[in-house]
Scaffold this motif. Sequence first.
Motif, PDB file in Angstrom:
ATOM      1  N   ARG A 195       1.032  -7.903   5.139  1.00  0.00           N
ATOM      2  CA  ARG A 195       0.836  -9.214   5.778  1.00  0.00           C
ATOM      3  C   ARG A 195      -0.527  -9.305   6.443  1.00  0.00           C
ATOM      4  O   ARG A 195      -1.205 -10.328   6.355  1.00  0.00           O
ATOM      5  CB  ARG A 195       1.926  -9.463   6.813  1.00  0.00           C
ATOM      6  N   ALA A 196      -0.936  -8.248   7.124  1.00  0.00           N
ATOM      7  CA  ALA A 196      -2.199  -8.266   7.870  1.00  0.00           C
ATOM      8  C   ALA A 196      -3.412  -8.445   6.973  1.00  0.00           C
ATOM      9  O   ALA A 196      -4.393  -9.070   7.368  1.00  0.00           O
ATOM     10  CB  ALA A 196      -2.339  -6.971   8.683  1.00  0.00           C
ATOM     11  N   MET A 197      -3.345  -7.919   5.765  1.00  0.00           N
ATOM     12  CA  MET A 197      -4.521  -8.021   4.899  1.00  0.00           C
ATOM     13  C   MET A 197      -4.378  -9.057   3.798  1.00  0.00           C
ATOM     14  O   MET A 197      -5.249  -9.183   2.953  1.00  0.00           O
ATOM     15  CB  MET A 197      -4.913  -6.663   4.323  1.00  0.00           C
ATOM     16  N   GLY A 198      -3.302  -9.822   3.806  1.00  0.00           N
ATOM     17  CA  GLY A 198      -3.138 -10.879   2.810  1.00  0.00           C
ATOM     18  C   GLY A 198      -2.765 -10.372   1.439  1.00  0.00           C
ATOM     19  O   GLY A 198      -3.088 -10.994   0.430  1.00  0.00           O
ATOM     20  N   ALA A 199      -2.081  -9.249   1.405  1.00  0.00           N
ATOM     21  CA  ALA A 199      -1.629  -8.710   0.119  1.00  0.00           C
ATOM     22  C   ALA A 199      -0.256  -9.281  -0.205  1.00  0.00           C
ATOM     23  O   ALA A 199       0.551  -9.524   0.683  1.00  0.00           O
ATOM     24  CB  ALA A 199      -1.571  -7.184   0.170  1.00  0.00           C
ATOM     25  N   GLN A 200      -0.005  -9.493  -1.477  1.00  0.00           N
ATOM     26  CA  GLN A 200       1.330  -9.906  -1.907  1.00  0.00           C
ATOM     27  C   GLN A 200       2.321  -8.790  -1.646  1.00  0.00           C
ATOM     28  O   GLN A 200       3.432  -9.024  -1.194  1.00  0.00           O
ATOM     29  CB  GLN A 200       1.344 -10.199  -3.414  1.00  0.00           C
ATOM     30  N   HIS A 201       1.896  -7.570  -1.987  1.00  0.00           N
ATOM     31  CA  HIS A 201       2.778  -6.411  -1.881  1.00  0.00           C
ATOM     32  C   HIS A 201       1.956  -5.170  -1.521  1.00  0.00           C
ATOM     33  O   HIS A 201       0.787  -5.069  -1.869  1.00  0.00           O
ATOM     34  CB  HIS A 201       3.490  -6.136  -3.206  1.00  0.00           C
ATOM     35  N   ALA A 202       2.630  -4.254  -0.869  1.00  0.00           N
ATOM     36  CA  ALA A 202       2.084  -2.914  -0.644  1.00  0.00           C
ATOM     37  C   ALA A 202       3.208  -1.950  -1.006  1.00  0.00           C
ATOM     38  O   ALA A 202       4.381  -2.228  -0.747  1.00  0.00           O
ATOM     39  CB  ALA A 202       1.656  -2.726   0.805  1.00  0.00           C
ATOM     40  N   ALA A 203       2.853  -0.845  -1.621  1.00  0.00           N
ATOM     41  CA  ALA A 203       3.870   0.114  -2.058  1.00  0.00           C
ATOM     42  C   ALA A 203       3.260   1.500  -2.131  1.00  0.00           C
ATOM     43  O   ALA A 203       2.034   1.656  -2.148  1.00  0.00           O
ATOM     44  CB  ALA A 203       4.411  -0.285  -3.435  1.00  0.00           C
ATOM     45  N   ILE A 204       4.128   2.487  -2.189  1.00  0.00           N
ATOM     46  CA  ILE A 204       3.697   3.865  -2.439  1.00  0.00           C
ATOM     47  C   ILE A 204       4.195   4.235  -3.826  1.00  0.00           C
ATOM     48  O   ILE A 204       5.373   4.034  -4.160  1.00  0.00           O
ATOM     49  CB  ILE A 204       4.264   4.832  -1.381  1.00  0.00           C
ATOM     50  N   LEU A 205       3.280   4.760  -4.618  1.00  0.00           N
ATOM     51  CA  LEU A 205       3.586   5.166  -5.991  1.00  0.00           C
ATOM     52  C   LEU A 205       3.470   6.676  -6.102  1.00  0.00           C
ATOM     53  O   LEU A 205       2.693   7.302  -5.381  1.00  0.00           O
ATOM     54  CB  LEU A 205       2.596   4.511  -6.963  1.00  0.00           C
ATOM     55  N   ALA A 262      -3.931  14.251  -4.864  1.00  0.00           N
ATOM     56  CA  ALA A 262      -2.907  13.541  -4.092  1.00  0.00           C
ATOM     57  C   ALA A 262      -1.598  13.477  -4.875  1.00  0.00           C
ATOM     58  O   ALA A 262      -1.603  13.291  -6.087  1.00  0.00           O
ATOM     59  CB  ALA A 262      -3.391  12.137  -3.754  1.00  0.00           C
ATOM     60  N   GLY A 263      -0.504  13.613  -4.178  1.00  0.00           N
ATOM     61  CA  GLY A 263       0.810  13.545  -4.807  1.00  0.00           C
ATOM     62  C   GLY A 263       1.367  12.138  -4.840  1.00  0.00           C
ATOM     63  O   GLY A 263       2.414  11.896  -5.429  1.00  0.00           O
ATOM     64  N   ALA A 264       0.659  11.202  -4.193  1.00  0.00           N
ATOM     65  CA  ALA A 264       1.104   9.817  -4.147  1.00  0.00           C
ATOM     66  C   ALA A 264      -0.114   8.922  -3.941  1.00  0.00           C
ATOM     67  O   ALA A 264      -1.198   9.399  -3.603  1.00  0.00           O
ATOM     68  CB  ALA A 264       2.117   9.612  -3.025  1.00  0.00           C
ATOM     69  N   ALA A 265       0.106   7.636  -4.166  1.00  0.00           N
ATOM     70  CA  ALA A 265      -0.970   6.662  -3.977  1.00  0.00           C
ATOM     71  C   ALA A 265      -0.395   5.393  -3.362  1.00  0.00           C
ATOM     72  O   ALA A 265       0.799   5.115  -3.485  1.00  0.00           O
ATOM     73  CB  ALA A 265      -1.627   6.336  -5.319  1.00  0.00           C
ATOM     74  N   VAL A 266      -1.260   4.656  -2.703  1.00  0.00           N
ATOM     75  CA  VAL A 266      -0.872   3.378  -2.125  1.00  0.00           C
ATOM     76  C   VAL A 266      -1.346   2.274  -3.060  1.00  0.00           C
ATOM     77  O   VAL A 266      -2.503   2.275  -3.493  1.00  0.00           O
ATOM     78  CB  VAL A 266      -1.496   3.186  -0.729  1.00  0.00           C
ATOM     79  N   LEU A 267      -0.433   1.375  -3.379  1.00  0.00           N
ATOM     80  CA  LEU A 267      -0.757   0.194  -4.179  1.00  0.00           C
ATOM     81  C   LEU A 267      -0.838  -1.001  -3.245  1.00  0.00           C
ATOM     82  O   LEU A 267       0.078  -1.243  -2.460  1.00  0.00           O
ATOM     83  CB  LEU A 267       0.336  -0.067  -5.231  1.00  0.00           C
ATOM     84  N   LEU A 268      -1.937  -1.727  -3.333  1.00  0.00           N
ATOM     85  CA  LEU A 268      -2.078  -3.001  -2.631  1.00  0.00           C
ATOM     86  C   LEU A 268      -2.254  -4.066  -3.698  1.00  0.00           C
ATOM     87  O   LEU A 268      -3.239  -4.050  -4.442  1.00  0.00           O
ATOM     88  CB  LEU A 268      -3.282  -2.979  -1.695  1.00  0.00           C
ATOM     89  N   ARG A 269      -1.308  -4.949  -3.800  1.00  0.00           N
ATOM     90  CA  ARG A 269      -1.381  -6.054  -4.764  1.00  0.00           C
ATOM     91  C   ARG A 269      -1.877  -7.267  -3.980  1.00  0.00           C
ATOM     92  O   ARG A 269      -1.154  -7.870  -3.198  1.00  0.00           O
ATOM     93  CB  ARG A 269      -0.020  -6.306  -5.399  1.00  0.00           C
ATOM     94  N   ILE A 270      -3.151  -7.602  -4.185  1.00  0.00           N
ATOM     95  CA  ILE A 270      -3.823  -8.648  -3.410  1.00  0.00           C
ATOM     96  C   ILE A 270      -3.633 -10.007  -4.081  1.00  0.00           C
ATOM     97  O   ILE A 270      -3.929 -10.161  -5.273  1.00  0.00           O
ATOM     98  CB  ILE A 270      -5.339  -8.357  -3.308  1.00  0.00           C
ATOM     99  N   ASP A 271      -3.193 -10.980  -3.320  1.00  0.00           N
ATOM    100  CA  ASP A 271      -3.032 -12.345  -3.814  1.00  0.00           C
ATOM    101  C   ASP A 271      -4.421 -12.963  -3.973  1.00  0.00           C
ATOM    102  O   ASP A 271      -5.107 -13.236  -2.989  1.00  0.00           O
ATOM    103  CB  ASP A 271      -2.189 -13.159  -2.829  1.00  0.00           C
ATOM    104  N   ALA A 272      -4.842 -13.167  -5.209  1.00  0.00           N
ATOM    105  CA  ALA A 272      -6.187 -13.695  -5.481  1.00  0.00           C
ATOM    106  C   ALA A 272      -6.338 -15.144  -5.045  1.00  0.00           C
ATOM    107  O   ALA A 272      -7.457 -15.622  -4.846  1.00  0.00           O
ATOM    108  CB  ALA A 272      -6.507 -13.562  -6.967  1.00  0.00           C
TER     109      ALA A 272
END
Length: 189
Positions: free
Chosen positions: A83-93, A157-167
């Motif tokens: 919400r703070a950065m205007g992303a549609q979604h954030a997740a750990i992959l 890294a064993g994981a990554a953060v996905l930020l899906r940004i609303d264009a």
Amino acid sequence: ILGLVALAIGYSFYSHHQRESARLEAVADLRSSQIQAWVQERFAQARFLGSSQFFATLLTSWREQADASSRETLKARLAGFSRAMGAQHAAILDSQGRLLVAPDEAALPEASMPTALTREAIARNEVRMGPLRVPRKDDQPAYVDLVVPLAPTGQPAGAAVLLRIDANLGLLPMLGKWPVPSPSGATLL
């Protein structure tokens, strides 16, 4: 006299073309710097999140100790950051680009996961940005994926953060506006 008129018309056309070319180049430079600033800001946010020892600790606690409260805290923090950065979604992959945890996991179907981008981000140990995606469904906003390795989870890294940004919240409006009303600039484009 006819030759002088033709010469004057030719010079006028050439002069107008030069002015409009310079104007178009200035607009292109402005757009380029705006897009570059937008991308750099998103990369800085992603790097911040990717270096989070807090996220890595929560993830480890949930995965290795089956701590459900760590998973819920992780989901809440991802939602807040999103919400703070205007992303549609954030997740750990995981390291293969499969979804581990997200605030709204149903909103991130497996087919939409950036698996190749995740592997590349982890292999290079850097933020990677995917292309602009425009879903075929009208109710789905255009987006850009940013993937950053969750560095405190190991090397690689064993994981990554996905930020899906609303264009639609910054990038597309920025690209769609001409800085000044100008039919001649639009014609040259």
